[in-house]
Design a protein around this motif. Structure first.
Motif, PDB file in Angstrom:
ATOM      1  N   HIS A  25       0.842  -1.207   0.000  1.00 17.77           N
ATOM      2  CA  HIS A  25       0.000   0.000   0.000  1.00 17.77           C
ATOM      3  C   HIS A  25       0.874   1.253   0.000  1.00 17.77           C
ATOM      4  N   THR A  28      -0.868   6.125  -3.645  1.00 19.64           N
ATOM      5  CA  THR A  28      -2.091   6.894  -3.385  1.00 19.64           C
ATOM      6  C   THR A  28      -2.649   7.310  -4.734  1.00 19.64           C
ATOM      7  N   ASP A  29      -3.939   7.624  -4.771  1.00 15.26           N
ATOM      8  CA  ASP A  29      -4.551   8.075  -6.028  1.00 15.26           C
ATOM      9  C   ASP A  29      -3.881   9.349  -6.530  1.00 15.26           C
ATOM     10  N   ARG A  30      -3.468  10.202  -5.605  1.00 11.89           N
ATOM     11  CA  ARG A  30      -2.815  11.457  -5.999  1.00 11.89           C
ATOM     12  C   ARG A  30      -1.506  11.172  -6.717  1.00 11.89           C
ATOM     13  N   THR A  31      -0.733  10.239  -6.174  1.00 11.91           N
ATOM     14  CA  THR A  31       0.546   9.881  -6.796  1.00 11.91           C
ATOM     15  C   THR A  31       0.313   9.307  -8.189  1.00 11.91           C
ATOM     16  N   ASP A  43       3.119  -0.788  -5.747  1.00 10.95           N
ATOM     17  CA  ASP A  43       2.317  -0.625  -4.532  1.00 10.95           C
ATOM     18  C   ASP A  43       2.792  -1.562  -3.431  1.00 10.95           C
TER      19      ASP A  43
END
Length: 423
Positions: A25, A28-31, A43
């Motif tokens: 994990h 992130t969606d931002r990355t 990931d």
């Protein structure tokens, strides 16, 4: 060679800029959204996102199996968000750890889902296509389809096989069980076979909801208790010579065909569909092939002189393959010809003093005369009616050894019908 931006490169290497370091994990969606050039974002746990450009990003799950690295595509980031990709990666990993190939499992799951969603109508259509060669003639195939279309599909057609219950089957059968009992029992048997075929293919059902034993037998009255046996009105054999003399005055194909039906104790379809190639005048034998016989086996009829006379007249009259051709080329006489002929002669009217009889009843007339006559035993009489007597080996012996005895019975019958034994 993959190209990375500084921030994304540190993500790949598990650096502090990734937010979580080594492990799982890491993304992130931002990355992910900020990645616009070709690179690989890991990931953790074997899940990685391969970025081709700003609009093309696809998930891959990597796993070492027996020392070999294997990769499984999980879909694009557009269709598979980060959380879903992690769930799929975990599912794939668990399957691999159990020795199960995820792709094969996925294919099987799709097949199982398809089976679970197969409706009764779809299963019925597949069954009809796969088993049509089992049925001896087109009429049987049509009966199968027509009964399913009329009585099953309107009630249970849209229900998936996997969801059918005994209550669903009862909703289809109850309206016709006491009114059309014979038809209803056939419908039940056909529904059971269709469901059984689906279960054999993998449809998840613990038991067949259309089975009779241990199931519907407790919910419906026995067919033998509610069925009203409808006997074909049969002419008393004492009246037959009079009828024969009247019939002989009718110079028509229908009259001659009905005469042959009476003398041979055959069924209507067996006579009107008779072909030249079935007749061996030298051996004085008529062989009706299995596909035209209701019992589903070949029937050999020893011919008498009166039968041969009728057959020869038809052969001399027509060049058709059929002994009794119809008005349309390639067709035979109508199945209703005999009934109309008897009606015109006044023998099928309830209010007529002559009585009410039907063509099929002449088989019963023959049987009652033969048993009352007493000169011929049970198995010879039953064989002339193409009824089963004994086991398969015994029936084979009968066909080969008892032709002469059957011919003797039919000669006696012919003499009675035509009045020769009264002279």
């Amino acid at each position: 060679m993959l190209v990375h931006t500084g921030k994304i490169k540190s993500m790949q290497n598990g650096g502090k800029n990734g937010g979580k370091g080594m492990g799982i994990h890491n993304l992130t969606d931002r990355t992910i959204k900020s990645a616009k050039t070709k690179c690989v974002l890991r990931d953790g746990g074997g899940l990685e996102l391969r970025v081709h450009n700003e609009r093309s990003k696809s998930w891959v799950y990597r796993k070492t199996i027996n020392g070999k690295r294997k990769e499984y595509g999980l879909g694009s980031y557009t269709n598979v968000p980060l959380a879903t990709a992690r769930e799929k990666a975990a599912e794939y990993g668990a399957l691999i750890d159990q020795g199960i190939d995820p792709k094969a499992h996925q294919h099987l799951s799709r097949q199982e889902a398809k089976l679970r969603d197969t409706t009764f109508s779809e299963a019925a259509e597949q069954y009809l296509q796969e088993h049509s060669l089992e049925w001896s003639n087109e009429k049987h195939r049509q009966q199968w389809r027509s009964t399913i279309d009329a009585y099953a599909k309107p009630i249970i057609g849209d229900i998936p096989i996997a969801q059918l219950t005994t209550e669903d089957i009862l909703r289809a059968l109850k309206p016709i069980w006491t009114k059309k009992t014979e038809t209803a029992t056939r419908v039940r048997e056909r529904i059971e076979r269709i469901i059984g075929a689906s279960m054999a293919m993998g449809v998840p059902l613990m038991a067949n909801p259309a089975s009779w034993k241990g199931n519907l037998e407790h919910r419906l009255p026995k067919p033998t208790k509610v069925k009203t046996q409808k006997q074909h009105p049969a002419m008393p054999h004492g009246l037959l010579p009079q009828f024969w003399n009247e019939l002989k005055t009718k110079n028509s194909d229908g009259s001659r065909a009905l005469q042959l039906l009476i003398l041979t104790a055959c069924r209507t379809s067996e006579v009107i569909q008779a072909k030249r190639e079935e007749i061996d005048l030298k051996e004085m034998i008529w062989t009706i092939p299995i596909e035209r016989m209701k019992p589903g086996r070949e029937h050999v009829i020893p011919l008498t002189a009166e039968m041969i006379s009728i057959i020869k007249e038809q052969v001399n009259r027509y060049k058709s393959d059929y002994l009794f051709p119809g008005s349309r080329y390639g067709k035979t006489l109508s199945g209703g010809t005999f009934l109309k002929l008897m009606k015109d002669m006044g023998y099928t009217n309830d209010d007529d003093t002559r009585g009410h009889y039907v063509p099929h009843g002449f088989r019963a007339t023959f049987s009652s005369w033969a048993f009352e006559d007493g000169r011929h035993n049970y198995e010879i009489i039953e064989m002339c009616l193409s009824h089963n007597v004994g086991n398969a080996v015994h029936r084979a012996y009968q066909r080969s050894m008892l032709v002469d005895r059957r011919r003797a019975l039919l000669n006696d019958w012919c003499d009675f019908v035509t009045g020769k034994n009264h002279e």
